[in-house]
Design an enzyme around this catalytic site. Structure first.
Site, PDB file in Angstrom:
ATOM      1  N   ARG A 287       6.355  -5.786 -10.323  1.00 26.03           N
ATOM      2  CA  ARG A 287       7.481  -6.312 -11.081  1.00 26.03           C
ATOM      3  C   ARG A 287       7.275  -7.806 -11.246  1.00 26.03           C
ATOM      4  O   ARG A 287       6.730  -8.475 -10.362  1.00 26.03           O
ATOM      5  CB  ARG A 287       8.808  -6.052 -10.356  1.00 26.03           C
ATOM      6  CG  ARG A 287       9.364  -4.648 -10.548  1.00 26.03           C
ATOM      7  CD  ARG A 287       9.959  -4.483 -11.942  1.00 26.03           C
ATOM      8  NE  ARG A 287      10.705  -3.230 -12.067  1.00 26.03           N
ATOM      9  CZ  ARG A 287      10.194  -2.116 -12.547  1.00 26.03           C
ATOM     10  NH1 ARG A 287       8.928  -2.083 -12.929  1.00 26.03           N
ATOM     11  NH2 ARG A 287      10.937  -1.031 -12.655  1.00 26.03           N
TER      12      ARG A 287
ATOM     13  N   GLU B 233      11.567  -9.816 -19.034  1.00 23.89           N
ATOM     14  CA  GLU B 233      10.982  -9.071 -20.159  1.00 23.89           C
ATOM     15  C   GLU B 233      12.018  -8.850 -21.255  1.00 23.89           C
ATOM     16  O   GLU B 233      13.189  -8.609 -20.962  1.00 23.89           O
ATOM     17  CB  GLU B 233      10.452  -7.727 -19.650  1.00 23.89           C
ATOM     18  CG  GLU B 233       9.297  -7.905 -18.676  1.00 23.89           C
ATOM     19  CD  GLU B 233       8.837  -6.591 -18.052  1.00 23.89           C
ATOM     20  OE1 GLU B 233       9.408  -5.523 -18.397  1.00 23.89           O
ATOM     21  OE2 GLU B 233       7.921  -6.639 -17.224  1.00 23.89           O
TER      22      GLU B 233
ATOM     23  N   HIS C 226       4.055  -4.435 -20.319  1.00 28.60           N
ATOM     24  CA  HIS C 226       4.643  -3.466 -19.382  1.00 28.60           C
ATOM     25  C   HIS C 226       4.333  -2.026 -19.825  1.00 28.60           C
ATOM     26  O   HIS C 226       5.226  -1.211 -20.072  1.00 28.60           O
ATOM     27  CB  HIS C 226       6.158  -3.665 -19.266  1.00 28.60           C
ATOM     28  CG  HIS C 226       6.732  -3.086 -18.001  1.00 28.60           C
ATOM     29  ND1 HIS C 226       7.866  -3.574 -17.407  1.00 28.60           N
ATOM     30  CD2 HIS C 226       6.318  -2.057 -17.214  1.00 28.60           C
ATOM     31  CE1 HIS C 226       8.139  -2.877 -16.322  1.00 28.60           C
ATOM     32  NE2 HIS C 226       7.206  -1.945 -16.180  1.00 28.60           N
TER      33      HIS C 226
ATOM     34  N   ASP D  78       0.989  -7.271 -16.319  1.00 25.28           N
ATOM     35  CA  ASP D  78       1.627  -6.238 -17.137  1.00 25.28           C
ATOM     36  C   ASP D  78       3.140  -6.367 -17.079  1.00 25.28           C
ATOM     37  O   ASP D  78       3.839  -5.710 -17.851  1.00 25.28           O
ATOM     38  CB  ASP D  78       1.208  -4.844 -16.657  1.00 25.28           C
ATOM     39  CG  ASP D  78       1.771  -3.731 -17.518  1.00 25.28           C
ATOM     40  OD1 ASP D  78       1.608  -3.796 -18.751  1.00 25.28           O
ATOM     41  OD2 ASP D  78       2.397  -2.797 -16.960  1.00 25.28           O
TER      42      ASP D  78
ATOM     43  N   LEU E 204       0.835  -1.206   0.000  1.00 22.08           N
ATOM     44  CA  LEU E 204       0.000   0.000   0.000  1.00 22.08           C
ATOM     45  C   LEU E 204       0.868   1.254   0.000  1.00 22.08           C
ATOM     46  O   LEU E 204       0.773   2.105   0.881  1.00 22.08           O
ATOM     47  CB  LEU E 204      -0.952   0.003   1.202  1.00 22.08           C
ATOM     48  CG  LEU E 204      -2.186   0.890   1.048  1.00 22.08           C
ATOM     49  CD1 LEU E 204      -3.156   0.277   0.037  1.00 22.08           C
ATOM     50  CD2 LEU E 204      -2.892   1.094   2.386  1.00 22.08           C
ATOM     51  N   GLY E 205       1.746   1.337  -1.010  1.00 24.94           N
ATOM     52  CA  GLY E 205       2.493   2.570  -1.228  1.00 24.94           C
ATOM     53  C   GLY E 205       1.664   3.549  -2.033  1.00 24.94           C
ATOM     54  O   GLY E 205       0.430   3.479  -2.044  1.00 24.94           O
ATOM     55  N   ARG E 206       2.326   4.455  -2.740  1.00 25.04           N
ATOM     56  CA  ARG E 206       1.601   5.444  -3.541  1.00 25.04           C
ATOM     57  C   ARG E 206       0.669   4.761  -4.543  1.00 25.04           C
ATOM     58  O   ARG E 206      -0.502   5.090  -4.661  1.00 25.04           O
ATOM     59  CB  ARG E 206       2.581   6.334  -4.307  1.00 25.04           C
ATOM     60  CG  ARG E 206       3.484   7.213  -3.464  1.00 25.04           C
ATOM     61  CD  ARG E 206       4.361   8.052  -4.395  1.00 25.04           C
ATOM     62  NE  ARG E 206       5.320   8.888  -3.683  1.00 25.04           N
ATOM     63  CZ  ARG E 206       6.572   8.520  -3.433  1.00 25.04           C
ATOM     64  NH1 ARG E 206       6.989   7.333  -3.819  1.00 25.04           N
ATOM     65  NH2 ARG E 206       7.396   9.336  -2.801  1.00 25.04           N
ATOM     66  N   ILE E 207       1.230   3.808  -5.279  1.00 24.25           N
ATOM     67  CA  ILE E 207       0.447   3.146  -6.329  1.00 24.25           C
ATOM     68  C   ILE E 207      -0.607   2.243  -5.724  1.00 24.25           C
ATOM     69  O   ILE E 207      -1.767   2.229  -6.150  1.00 24.25           O
ATOM     70  CB  ILE E 207       1.374   2.381  -7.279  1.00 24.25           C
ATOM     71  CG1 ILE E 207       2.237   3.374  -8.080  1.00 24.25           C
ATOM     72  CG2 ILE E 207       0.578   1.493  -8.226  1.00 24.25           C
ATOM     73  CD1 ILE E 207       3.325   2.722  -8.904  1.00 24.25           C
TER      74      ILE E 207
END
Length: 315
Positions: free
Chosen positions: A234, A263, A281, A258, A156-159
């Site tokens: 990630r 990758e 991504h 995503d 539960l950080g910014r994103i």
């Protein structure tokens, strides 16, 4: 290269806008265009003059390259992730590391919601159904409802918080992280416990040693055969082999990703699963956000060249 400008290594392609603006500030070596022999020869001639490395979050800066650049002062990341930079080594070397947080939060959160809806409603399959001319000739199978689902946010950080706010109108939200936060959403101490209490598990945590393979077979088993996984963090956070096995066996209902561990390579075992929804991504890939990210890279570089603290400094 212009001798009067500080020298920088560019490790990956960047937007034309950013590359043009960088070219006005530093002399650039396009490192990613050199083969191994060319890189070695270039380092032999210029390593001592490199002041900055310009890179993406998916590439970072290899530790051996950092150590080969004695005058390096800045690693400027065009992205929020810094898991591919050895921060302890950077700090020990006195190398500043800057990234582009905040400006991409909305886009990543928006895509997370899009992946949730696309996965549960099988939008990719519906598009293929129409294009193949099946409409009117073959019944379209029923999908699953989004509203009323229980959503779990890993990190539960910014994103993560932005995703939670967007999903809250659809159904109850809970989360897990390193510690409880002062929010109204329910907290669970670990990913497995969170997975057992939600229908859709959205991964939004940072990638680091502690989160490597965090979403493993036990977490997927807790999510269960009616549960869905969405990853916008990630690829390294998810055990892809365990995920492919869970999808193929019906141990979870589906997954939308995503990001991937290697990758742009996607494991065949995941590609073979029909109950998936993939994007390449692209969470921050909008015109507006990529422009804002570029401006923050430039602001970090300008601050470094002027001897000021970075506006978006990691270490």
């Amino acid at each position: 290269m212009t001798a009067s400008l500080p020298l920088a290594l560019q490790l990956c392609p960047l937007s034309p806008y950013l590359e043009q603006a960088l070219g006005q500030r530093v002399a650039i070596c396009r490192w990613f265009e050199l083969d191994g022999a060319g890189q070695a020869a270039w380092l032999a001639a210029h390593a001592g003059d490199v002041r900055a490395v310009l890179t993406g979050g998916h590439i970072g800066c290899p530790a051996d390259l950092m150590q080969a650049l004695p005058a390096l002062g800045l690693i400027a990341i065009n992205g929020v992730g810094f898991d591919k930079v050895d921060l302890k080594l950077a700090a020990a070397r006195g190398v500043l590391v800057g990234n582009t947080p905040d400006v991409l939060t909305d886009d990543v959160a928006d895509l997370a919601v899009g992946l949730v809806i696309g996965l549960l409603r099988d939008l990719a399959g519906a598009d293929a159904y129409v294009r193949a001319g099946h409409w009117g000739h073959r019944d379209w199978p029923l999908a699953r409802k989004v509203s009323g689902r229980r959503f779990g946010i890993v990190g539960l950080g910014r994103i993560g918080a932005a995703i939670a706010r967007r999903l809250e109108p659809f159904g109850p939200v809970s989360y897990c992280g390193t510690a409880p936060k002062d929010v109204a959403w329910a907290y669970h101490p670990d990913a497995a416990t969170l997975a057992a209490h939600c229908d859709v598990l959205v991964v939004a945590c940072a990638a680091n040693a502690a989160t490597q393979g965090l979403i493993n077979a036990d977490v997927l088993a807790a999510l269960g055969p009616q549960g869905y996984l969405v990853n916008v963090a990630r690829g390294s956070v998810v055990d892809e082999a365990a995920l492919a096995q869970a999808l193929a066996a019906g141990h979870i209902a589906g997954a939308a990703l995503d990001v991937f561990a290697d990758e742009p390579n996607v494991p065949d075992s995941l590609l073979a699963c029909d109950n998936t929804f993939f994007t390449p991504h692209i969470a921050s890939a909008t015109v507006e956000t990529r422009l804002a990210m570029a401006d923050l890279v430039l602001a970090n570089l300008d601050a470094f060249l002027a001897g000021r603290d970075l506006p978006a400094r990691v270490v």
